[in-house]
Design a protein around this motif. Structure first.
Motif, PDB file in Angstrom:
ATOM      1  N   ARG A 210      -6.603  12.711  -1.046  1.00 63.70           N
ATOM      2  CA  ARG A 210      -6.425  13.344  -2.366  1.00 63.70           C
ATOM      3  C   ARG A 210      -5.723  14.690  -2.257  1.00 63.70           C
ATOM      4  N   VAL A 211      -6.152  15.471  -1.274  1.00 64.42           N
ATOM      5  CA  VAL A 211      -5.592  16.812  -1.129  1.00 64.42           C
ATOM      6  C   VAL A 211      -4.127  16.737  -0.693  1.00 64.42           C
ATOM      7  N   ILE A 212      -3.815  15.840   0.237  1.00 61.59           N
ATOM      8  CA  ILE A 212      -2.414  15.656   0.668  1.00 61.59           C
ATOM      9  C   ILE A 212      -1.565  15.324  -0.553  1.00 61.59           C
ATOM     10  N   GLU A 213      -2.118  14.457  -1.401  1.00 62.62           N
ATOM     11  CA  GLU A 213      -1.302  13.937  -2.505  1.00 62.62           C
ATOM     12  C   GLU A 213      -1.059  14.960  -3.615  1.00 62.62           C
ATOM     13  N   LYS A 214      -1.677  16.118  -3.472  1.00 67.99           N
ATOM     14  CA  LYS A 214      -1.284  17.219  -4.371  1.00 67.99           C
ATOM     15  C   LYS A 214       0.131  17.674  -3.997  1.00 67.99           C
ATOM     16  N   LYS A 215       0.538  17.404  -2.778  1.00 72.15           N
ATOM     17  CA  LYS A 215       1.869  17.811  -2.299  1.00 72.15           C
ATOM     18  C   LYS A 215       2.862  16.651  -2.276  1.00 72.15           C
ATOM     19  N   ALA A 216       2.436  15.536  -1.677  1.00 76.03           N
ATOM     20  CA  ALA A 216       3.340  14.384  -1.551  1.00 76.03           C
ATOM     21  C   ALA A 216       2.516  13.121  -1.348  1.00 76.03           C
ATOM     22  N   PRO A 217       2.963  11.989  -1.898  1.00 75.09           N
ATOM     23  CA  PRO A 217       2.180  10.756  -1.736  1.00 75.09           C
ATOM     24  C   PRO A 217       2.075  10.320  -0.273  1.00 75.09           C
ATOM     25  N   VAL A 218       0.914   9.783   0.077  1.00 76.68           N
ATOM     26  CA  VAL A 218       0.742   9.176   1.403  1.00 76.68           C
ATOM     27  C   VAL A 218       1.472   7.832   1.373  1.00 76.68           C
ATOM     28  N   THR A 219       2.416   7.636   2.277  1.00 77.25           N
ATOM     29  CA  THR A 219       3.217   6.404   2.239  1.00 77.25           C
ATOM     30  C   THR A 219       2.626   5.303   3.127  1.00 77.25           C
ATOM     31  N   GLU A 220       1.826   5.717   4.105  1.00 74.27           N
ATOM     32  CA  GLU A 220       1.247   4.717   5.028  1.00 74.27           C
ATOM     33  C   GLU A 220      -0.094   5.216   5.541  1.00 74.27           C
ATOM     34  N   VAL A 221      -1.102   4.333   5.537  1.00 73.31           N
ATOM     35  CA  VAL A 221      -2.368   4.647   6.197  1.00 73.31           C
ATOM     36  C   VAL A 221      -2.524   3.663   7.352  1.00 73.31           C
ATOM     37  N   LEU A 222      -2.358   4.182   8.553  1.00 73.11           N
ATOM     38  CA  LEU A 222      -2.435   3.321   9.730  1.00 73.11           C
ATOM     39  C   LEU A 222      -3.838   3.360  10.304  1.00 73.11           C
ATOM     40  N   LEU A 223      -4.450   2.203  10.451  1.00 74.12           N
ATOM     41  CA  LEU A 223      -5.767   2.118  11.083  1.00 74.12           C
ATOM     42  C   LEU A 223      -5.577   1.735  12.547  1.00 74.12           C
ATOM     43  N   VAL A 224      -6.094   2.588  13.435  1.00 72.20           N
ATOM     44  CA  VAL A 224      -5.962   2.324  14.871  1.00 72.20           C
ATOM     45  C   VAL A 224      -7.223   1.616  15.359  1.00 72.20           C
ATOM     46  N   ILE A 225      -7.028   0.485  16.001  1.00 72.82           N
ATOM     47  CA  ILE A 225      -8.161  -0.294  16.521  1.00 72.82           C
ATOM     48  C   ILE A 225      -7.944  -0.548  18.008  1.00 72.82           C
ATOM     49  N   ASP A 226      -9.004  -0.304  18.776  1.00 71.09           N
ATOM     50  CA  ASP A 226      -8.966  -0.569  20.211  1.00 71.09           C
ATOM     51  C   ASP A 226      -9.202  -2.070  20.412  1.00 71.09           C
ATOM     52  N   ALA A 227      -8.157  -2.757  20.882  1.00 71.51           N
ATOM     53  CA  ALA A 227      -8.228  -4.225  20.968  1.00 71.51           C
ATOM     54  C   ALA A 227      -9.278  -4.704  21.960  1.00 71.51           C
ATOM     55  N   THR A 228      -9.691  -3.828  22.894  1.00 73.90           N
ATOM     56  CA  THR A 228     -10.672  -4.282  23.880  1.00 73.90           C
ATOM     57  C   THR A 228     -12.086  -4.342  23.293  1.00 73.90           C
ATOM     58  N   THR A 229     -12.267  -3.816  22.070  1.00 74.07           N
ATOM     59  CA  THR A 229     -13.619  -3.808  21.501  1.00 74.07           C
ATOM     60  C   THR A 229     -13.953  -5.082  20.719  1.00 74.07           C
ATOM     61  N   GLY A 230     -13.015  -6.012  20.650  1.00 76.01           N
ATOM     62  CA  GLY A 230     -13.298  -7.333  20.077  1.00 76.01           C
ATOM     63  C   GLY A 230     -13.951  -7.275  18.714  1.00 76.01           C
ATOM     64  N   GLN A 231     -15.099  -7.928  18.596  1.00 72.91           N
ATOM     65  CA  GLN A 231     -15.758  -8.042  17.292  1.00 72.91           C
ATOM     66  C   GLN A 231     -16.174  -6.689  16.723  1.00 72.91           C
ATOM     67  N   ASN A 232     -16.495  -5.729  17.603  1.00 69.24           N
ATOM     68  CA  ASN A 232     -16.831  -4.391  17.134  1.00 69.24           C
ATOM     69  C   ASN A 232     -15.671  -3.748  16.414  1.00 69.24           C
ATOM     70  N   GLY A 233     -14.489  -3.996  16.943  1.00 71.68           N
ATOM     71  CA  GLY A 233     -13.269  -3.483  16.314  1.00 71.68           C
ATOM     72  C   GLY A 233     -13.138  -4.023  14.905  1.00 71.68           C
ATOM     73  N   LEU A 234     -13.529  -5.268  14.729  1.00 71.72           N
ATOM     74  CA  LEU A 234     -13.462  -5.892  13.400  1.00 71.72           C
ATOM     75  C   LEU A 234     -14.430  -5.234  12.436  1.00 71.72           C
ATOM     76  N   ILE A 235     -15.618  -4.939  12.936  1.00 71.39           N
ATOM     77  CA  ILE A 235     -16.618  -4.291  12.079  1.00 71.39           C
ATOM     78  C   ILE A 235     -16.118  -2.910  11.654  1.00 71.39           C
ATOM     79  N   GLN A 236     -15.545  -2.178  12.613  1.00 68.03           N
ATOM     80  CA  GLN A 236     -14.986  -0.853  12.283  1.00 68.03           C
ATOM     81  C   GLN A 236     -13.877  -0.985  11.249  1.00 68.03           C
ATOM     82  N   ALA A 237     -13.043  -1.994  11.449  1.00 66.47           N
ATOM     83  CA  ALA A 237     -11.906  -2.182  10.549  1.00 66.47           C
ATOM     84  C   ALA A 237     -12.389  -2.372   9.126  1.00 66.47           C
TER      85      ALA A 237
END
Ligand code: GDP
Length: 300
Positions: A210-237
């Motif tokens: 919200r605060v960023i968007e007072k200045k400029a729209p967020v064009t991308e929200v990248l979610l970083v997932i550690d592929a070695t965490t398997g099903q846990n990574g899915l829960i985090q996602a």
């Protein structure tokens, strides 16, 4: 063989060698396909996608009566590519509207590789001739801002940081304000990923956006997932996509013991594409994701 393909083939050795071993048999019969099915399920592909893939394969193979391993392999390749989905738009959204910078927020649990990924993306964008500002909105660990600033100076871009323990949203705002003032192409914002409580996370990430968007729209929200965490990574996602509208996924550590099938599950779970993959700790170890490249890596 491309570097990506070599890395992936190495990284997903268990799956790749199991599949290759199975398909190298003289006779491809029902029991071979049962073994392939089991291998896919244990590679984090998930039961649903595997069942779908095997259904398609069985239908096609019984029609064709295929016993030739080369043909079987080609059909498996085609079905895997279909599952990973070659039609998804995997380009990074880094173009801002009306001369504003593109703004990329990078989110995910601590330790998944957010800061490293930002450093790698920064390097790629600088190599393409783009101008950048980095925002160190992970203010909870002094080391996180230091680490980001180190990446920044390595690639020759400014890192905006605040006091340790300061308000992450205010650092993110300052970074985007700097980016706008300097007329840069892209601002990359690092965030903290403390999964202490879902509400806390939601408040923090929501506020940053919200605060960023007072200045400029967020064009991308990248979610970083550690592929070695398997099903846990899915829960985090799932948790992150509940609290912020994720537009792309970066799967890191695919050079490690990750079982690549997680790509399919996480895309289905979130309904957004994997856009980039991390293949090591070095500055060059980031690659755009393509369905064909990924599956060829799996099948060697
Ligand atoms: P953050 O807390 O999410 O910002 O995570 P960091 O960027 O600090 O990364 C945590 C650790 O993972 C560091 O040791 C990185 O070098 C390592 N790392 C990040 N990406 C990759 C990757 O693609 N492969 C490997 N093997 N290590 C990675």
């Amino acid at each position: 063989m491309s570097r990506l393909r070599r890395r992936l083939a190495g990284s997903n050795n268990a799956l790749a060698s199991a599949l290759l071993g199975l398909l190298a048999r003289d006779r491809i019969d029902e029991s071979t396909w049962d073994d392939v099915e089991e291998t896919l399920i244990t590679s984090d592909l998930g039961v649903g996608p595997t069942t779908e893939l095997m259904g398609n394969l069985r239908r096609e193979l019984s029609i064709d009566g295929v016993q030739d391993p080369a043909v079987a392999r080609a059909k498996l390749r085609a079905e895997l590519i279909k599952l990973v989905d070659p039609t998804l738009d995997r380009g990074l959204r880094i173009t801002g509207a009306d001369g504003q910078p593109g703004v990329v927020m990078v989110v995910g649990v601590n330790g998944t590789g957010k800061t490293t990924t930002i450093g790698k993306i920064a390097r790629l964008l600088v190599a393409e001739g783009r101008t950048l500002v980095l925002g160190a909105a992970d203010t909870f660990r002094a080391a996180a801002a230091d680490q980001l600033a180190t990446w920044g100076s390595r690639v020759g871009v400014q890192t905006v940081r605040g006091p340790e323990g300061g308000d992450p949203a205010s650092v993110a705002f300052d970074a985007v304000a700097q980016g706008v003032a300097q007329g840069v192409d892209v601002v990359l914002v690092d965030t903290a990923g403390r999964l202490h409580t879902k509400t806390g996370l939601m408040d923090e990430l929501g506020k940053i956006k919200r605060v960023i968007e007072k200045k400029a729209p967020v064009t991308e929200v990248l979610l970083v997932i550690d592929a070695t965490t398997g099903q846990n990574g899915l829960i985090q996602a799932r948790i992150f996509s509940d609290v912020v509208a994720v537009t792309g996924i970066v799967l890191t550590k695919l050079d490690g013991s990750a079982k690549g099938g997680i790509v399919v599950q996480v895309q289905r779970e979130l309904g957004v594409p994997v856009k980039l993959i991390g293949l090591g700790e070095g500055a060059d170890d980031l690659a755009p994701f393509t369905a064909e490249g990924f599956v060829d890596g799996l099948l060697g």
